[in-house]
Design an enzyme around this catalytic site. Structure first.
Site, PDB file in Angstrom:
ATOM      1  CG  HIS A 141     -31.769 -41.120 -64.265  1.00  0.00           C
ATOM      2  ND1 HIS A 141     -33.039 -41.667 -64.243  1.00  0.00           N
ATOM      3  CD2 HIS A 141     -30.922 -42.166 -64.431  1.00  0.00           C
ATOM      4  CE1 HIS A 141     -32.964 -42.974 -64.381  1.00  0.00           C
ATOM      5  NE2 HIS A 141     -31.695 -43.315 -64.500  1.00  0.00           N
ATOM      6  CE1 TYR A 190     -31.028 -51.764 -68.286  1.00  0.00           C
ATOM      7  CE2 TYR A 190     -30.439 -53.895 -69.220  1.00  0.00           C
ATOM      8  CZ  TYR A 190     -30.224 -52.894 -68.293  1.00  0.00           C
ATOM      9  OH  TYR A 190     -29.216 -53.018 -67.374  1.00  0.00           O
ATOM     10  NE  ARG A 245     -26.521 -47.073 -66.270  1.00  0.00           N
ATOM     11  CZ  ARG A 245     -25.736 -46.991 -65.202  1.00  0.00           C
ATOM     12  NH1 ARG A 245     -24.428 -47.038 -65.371  1.00  0.00           N
ATOM     13  NH2 ARG A 245     -26.241 -46.876 -63.988  1.00  0.00           N
ATOM     14  CG  HIS A 258     -35.094 -49.852 -67.633  1.00  0.00           C
ATOM     15  ND1 HIS A 258     -34.889 -48.659 -68.306  1.00  0.00           N
ATOM     16  CD2 HIS A 258     -34.318 -49.789 -66.537  1.00  0.00           C
ATOM     17  CE1 HIS A 258     -34.014 -47.922 -67.639  1.00  0.00           C
ATOM     18  NE2 HIS A 258     -33.659 -48.577 -66.560  1.00  0.00           N
TER      19      HIS A 258
END
Length: 692
Positions: free
Chosen positions: A441, A474, A381, A598
C-alpha cells in the site's frame, strides 16, 4: 486508567457514523444544490462497498458459528448485524427525505425530475424514440415463472421486478388473475438521468428506470394483462477475494479467477421498494433464498442512488462548487529540469490545492533524460487513462530499467490493475507482484541517475495514489526529495519486494509491517516522558481511520500522563475522546467537505523540536501488521512549518468539522471565533504564499 464499557467504539458502527457525515453534506443547504445530490450518491456508493466488505466479513463470522467478540470490540457478530441493519434503515429513510427536499428545491431552479406518470405528449415522442434506439436493444428481460432456477442477479445492479395480473385468454389456459413475474435489468451503459427537451427555461429529467416503466407496454405487448407494476430491487454480494492455492496458476490468473468468482458470491444485502406487493416480495425472496442473516432493507422507489454522483450539470455552474485552479508549489518551477530543482531542496505537493502535474513531469523527465538509468514505482490505483502508466512505458521504450510493484489486490481495482500489469509487461516493464501475505500500500518512487560517474537518486513519497483523476478531489501530500539516506532506504523497500526473507533496518523511514507500530509507540512514549518531566508535550495526528486498539490504548496512556492530543480522523475512529480518567486530554474531529480528506500526517512535540512524518498508513491493524507501508520524516524546516500550519487550519475548522464523542451524534463544532472553513482556507493559504 479506568476501564469502561465504552473504552472503544465498534469500527463498523463508527464507519456508519462517518457515512452519516456524508449524508449531512447532502442535507446542508449551504452546499450547492447539485453537489448535494452528488453527496447522496457518495453516501449510497459508500454503503454498497460497506456491505460488500465489512458487513460480509461479520456475516462470515456468524456463518462460521463464531461470536467474533475478540475482533469486534466485545460485541457479538449476530447482534452487530442486527444493529447495522437498524442503523442503515434509519439512514436510508433519512436519505429519501433529503432527496425529496432537494427535488423540491431543484424545481425552484426550474429543474424538474419527472416520473412516467408526468410525461407530456412532446416528451412522449422523445421518450419513445430514445427507448427504441438506445434502451430496448440493451434490455435484459427475464420471465421468471417457468424457470427451474432463479437467474443469478449481478452485484449491486438494479432490477425492476415486474408483476402482471393476466386476464383470461380464449386461446390459452390461463386462470383468471394469474400473476406473471419478470425481471428487467437496468442497463449500466446508459446514463441513468435522461435529459428531456427543454420547455422554455424549464429543464426536465427522467430517470432511466421511469423511462422503462413508461415503456412497459412495448416490452410486454405479447401478454394480455389487467395491471402491471414495476418495483426496484437489488442485492449486494460478498466482495472478499477467495484466492486458491493452485501452484500451476500465475498470481494474475488467481486474482482474475477470484474477481470472477465475486459474481456468484453469497448475497449479504437485499434492498427492495417498500411499496412492492407482498406476494411479489415473497415470490422473489423464496426464489432467491434470502436468509435471515442477510440484511433485508425496505427502501424507496429508486436504488443505486450512487448514480447521483453523475447527476447532469445542465450548465448550471451556480448550483455546483466553484472549480479552483490547482496552484503551483512555491519556487518549484516547471521551466527547466525538475530534477535540478529537487537536487537543491525538498518540495511538498499538496493536492488538490497544488497541481498533480509535478508527479507526471517528474516521470516524463526521467523517461527522456539520457542520464537516468532506473525507475522504480509502486502502483495501488491508477486513473483509467493514466499518464503515470504512459510515462513508465515511455521510459521502458527509451531503454530505462523500469520496475513497477503493482498491487493486484487493491479492492475493486483488481481488474483495472490486471489490465495495466499486462500492458506494462508487454512494453518491457519489470513487474513485481508484492510479498506473500502482505498488500503493498506504500506510495513511493525512486530513480537513479548517473552524475559525475556516480549514481544519484531522486524520488518521492506520498500519502495517496498516483492517480491524476482522484488527485482532483483527494487531499494528499507528496514529498519530492534527493535526500540520500531517505532514498537509499526507499531502495531497500523495493529490494524487500523481491527478497522478502531479508528484513531491512531503517534509520529514517517508518516501514510496515515490521517497524511502524513500534516506531510510533516509541514516539508516543517520548511525549509521555516529556509530560511527566513537566516539558511541553503534544501529539497531532491526521489520518483516514483509527481502529488499532493497541494504538488507542497508547494514546489513552499518553492522555493520562498529560499529553495534549489532537486527532483529525475522516472516517472510522474507535477511540473515545474526552472521558475522565481515560481520554480527557484527547480531542478528535472529522472534516467532511468538498474534498475527500486523505492526508496522513503525524506530529510529535518533542519538547519544542517537532518530529513530523507523512505516511501511506492509517493506524489500522491491516496497515500496521499486514501491509507494506512507508512513512517518511520531514527534515526541511519550511515544509515542517507548512505541515504544522495546514494541520492547525484543519483543526480550527468551525464550519465543516464534526466532534467525535461517545454519543456519535456528529455534532458540528461551533464557537465564537470567525468562521473558518478549512479546505477553502488552505487554498487561500497557498495562494498567499504565491502572492496571488
Amino acid at each position: 486508567m479506568i476501564k469502561t464499557k465504552n473504552q472503544y467504539i465498534n469500527r463498523e458502527i463508527s464507519w456508519l457514523s462517518f457515512n452519516e457525515r456524508v449524508l449531512q453534506e447532502s442535507a446542508d443547504t449551504n452546499v450547492p444544490l447539485i453537489e448535494r445530490l452528488r453527496f447522496l450518491g457518495i453516501f449510497s456508493n459508500n454503503l454498497d462497498e460497506f456491505f460488500k466488505v465489512r458487513y460480509a466479513t461479520v456475516k462470515r463470522i456468524v456463518d462460521a458459528g463464531k461470536t467474533g467478540k475478540s475482533v469486534l470490540g466485545g460485541e457479538k457478530a449476530k447482534d452487530l448485524l442486527e444493529e447495522i441493519t437498524t442503523i442503515v434503515i434509519k439512514q436510508q429513510t433519512k436519505s429519501l427525505e433529503i432527496l425529496g427536499d432537494i427535488e423540491k428545491e431543484l424545481e425552484t431552479e426550474n429543474i424538474f425530475i419527472i416520473d412516467e406518470n408526468e410525461v407530456t405528449e412532446t416528451q412522449a415522442s422523445f421518450i419513445k424514440g430514445y427507448f427504441m434506439q438506445k434502451v430496448s436493444p440493451r434490455l435484459m428481460t427475464i420471465i421468471l415463472n417457468d424457470l427451474r432456477e432463479f437467474p443469478l442477479l449481478k452485484d449491486t445492479a438494479a432490477y425492476l421486478a415486474i408483476k402482471m395480473e393476466l386476464v383470461n385468454d380464449a386461446n390459452e389456459e390461463v386462470t383468471e388473475n394469474e400473476n406473471k413475474y419478470a425481471l428487467i435489468e437496468i442497463p449500466k451503459d446508459i446514463d441513468r438521468f435522461v435529459v428531456l427537451p427543454n420547455d422554455g427555461d424549464k429543464n426536465y429529467i427522467i430517470l432511466l428506470d421511469d423511462l422503462i416503466r413508461y415503456s412497459l407496454r412495448h416490452i410486454f405487448n405479447m401478454f394480455s394483462y389487467e395491471s402491471i407494476s414495476a418495483h426496484m430491487i437489488k442485492i449486494t454480494r460478498d466482495a472478499e477475494l477467495d484466492i486458491d492455492n493452485d501452484l500451476s496458476k500465475s498470481f494474475i490468473e488467481k486474482i482474475s479467477s477470484s474477481v470472477e468468482h465475486r459474481k456468484i458470491s453469497d448475497p449479504v444485502r437485499f434492498v427492495y421498494d417498500k411499496n412492492i406487493a407482498k406476494d411479489t416480495l415473497s415470490f422473489l425472496m423464496d426464489k432467491m433464498r434470502i436468509e435471515e442473516t442477510d440484511s433485508i432493507i425496505p427502501g424507496g422507489r429508486y436504488h443505486n442512488r450512487r448514480d447521483y454522483m453523475k447527476f447532469p450539470s445542465l450548465g448550471r455552474k451556480d448550483l455546483m462548487y466553484k472549480k479552483n485552479i490547482a496552484l503551483p508549489v512555491k519556487d518549484f518551477s516547471f521551466e527547466g529540469s525538475i530534477l535540478e530543482n529537487i537536487a537543491k531542496k525538498d518540495y511538498l505537493q499538496y493536492t488538490p490545492y497544488h497541481t498533480f502535474a509535478y508527479i507526471t513531469k517528474f516521470l516524463r523527465e526521467a523517461a527522456l533524460d539520457p542520464k537516468v538509468r532506473t525507475i522504480k514505482l509502486t502502483v495501488y490505483r491508477l486513473a483509467s487513462n493514466s499518464q503515470v502508466a504512459s510515462s513508465l512505458i515511455n521510459a521502458a521504450k527509451n531503454g530505462k530499467q523500469v520496475t513497477v510493484q503493482i498491487e493486484l489486490q487493491a479492492r475493486f481495482d483488481e481488474q483495472a490493475n490486471i489490465q495495466y500489469a499486462e500492458e506494462l509487461q508487454a512494453e518491457g516493464v519489470k513487474l513485481i507482484f508484492g510479498v506473500s501475505g502482505l498488500k503493498v500500500h506504500s506510495k513511493i518512487c525512486v530513480i537513479e541517475r548517473e552524475e559525475n560517474d556516480k549514481i544519484k537518486r531522486y524520488g518521492f513519497v506520498s500519502t495517496g495514489n498516483f492517480n491524476e483523476a482522484t488527485a482532483n478531489i483527494y487531499t494528499d501530500y507528496t514529498l519530492f526529495t534527493a535526500h540520500t539516506p531517505i532514498l537509499k532506504e526507499l531502495n531497500k523497500v523495493f529490494n524487500f519486494f523481491e527478497t522478502s526473507y531479508k528484513i531491512n533496518k531503517y534509520k529514517h523511514l517508518v516501514v510496515s509491517p515490521h517497524y511502524t507500530k513500534n516506531v510510533f509507540i516509541a514516539l508516543i512514549e517520548k511525549e509521555i516522558e516529556n509530560a511527566k518531566a513537566g516539558k511541553d508535550a503534544f501529539i497531532k495526528i491526521k489520518m483516514n481511520s483509527f481502529t488499532s486498539y493497541k494504538m488507542v490504548d497508547k494514546l489513552y496512556e499518553a492522555s493520562n500522563a498529560g499529553v495534549k492530543i489532537q486527532l483529525i480522523i475522516r472516517g472510522i475512529c474507535c477511540l473515545v475522546p474526552g472521558i475522565e480518567g481515560m481520554s480527557e486530554n484527547i480531542e478528535a474531529i472529522s472534516v467532511v467537505d468538498k474534498f475527500l480528506e486523505h492526508t496522513r500526517v503525524f506530529i510529535f512535540g518533542n519538547n519544542g523540536a517537532p518530529k513530523i512524518y507523512i505516511s501511506s498508513a492509517d493506524w489500522m491493524t491491516r496497515n500496521l501488521d499486514f501491509r507494506v507501508e512507508v512513512g517518511c520524516p520531514i527534515y526541511d524546516e519550511d515544509i515542517k512549518q507548512e505541515l504544522l500550519d495546514t494541520f492547525d487550519i484543519s483543526w480550527n475548522d468551525n464550519v465543516k468539522a464534526r466532534i467525535f464523542s461517545k454519543e456519535q451524534d456528529n455534532a458540528y463544532r461551533k464557537n465564537d471565533k470567525p468562521k473558518l472553513r478549512s479546505q477553502f482556507a488552505i487554498y487561500d493559504y497557498y495562494k498567499k504564499k504565491l502572492n496571488l
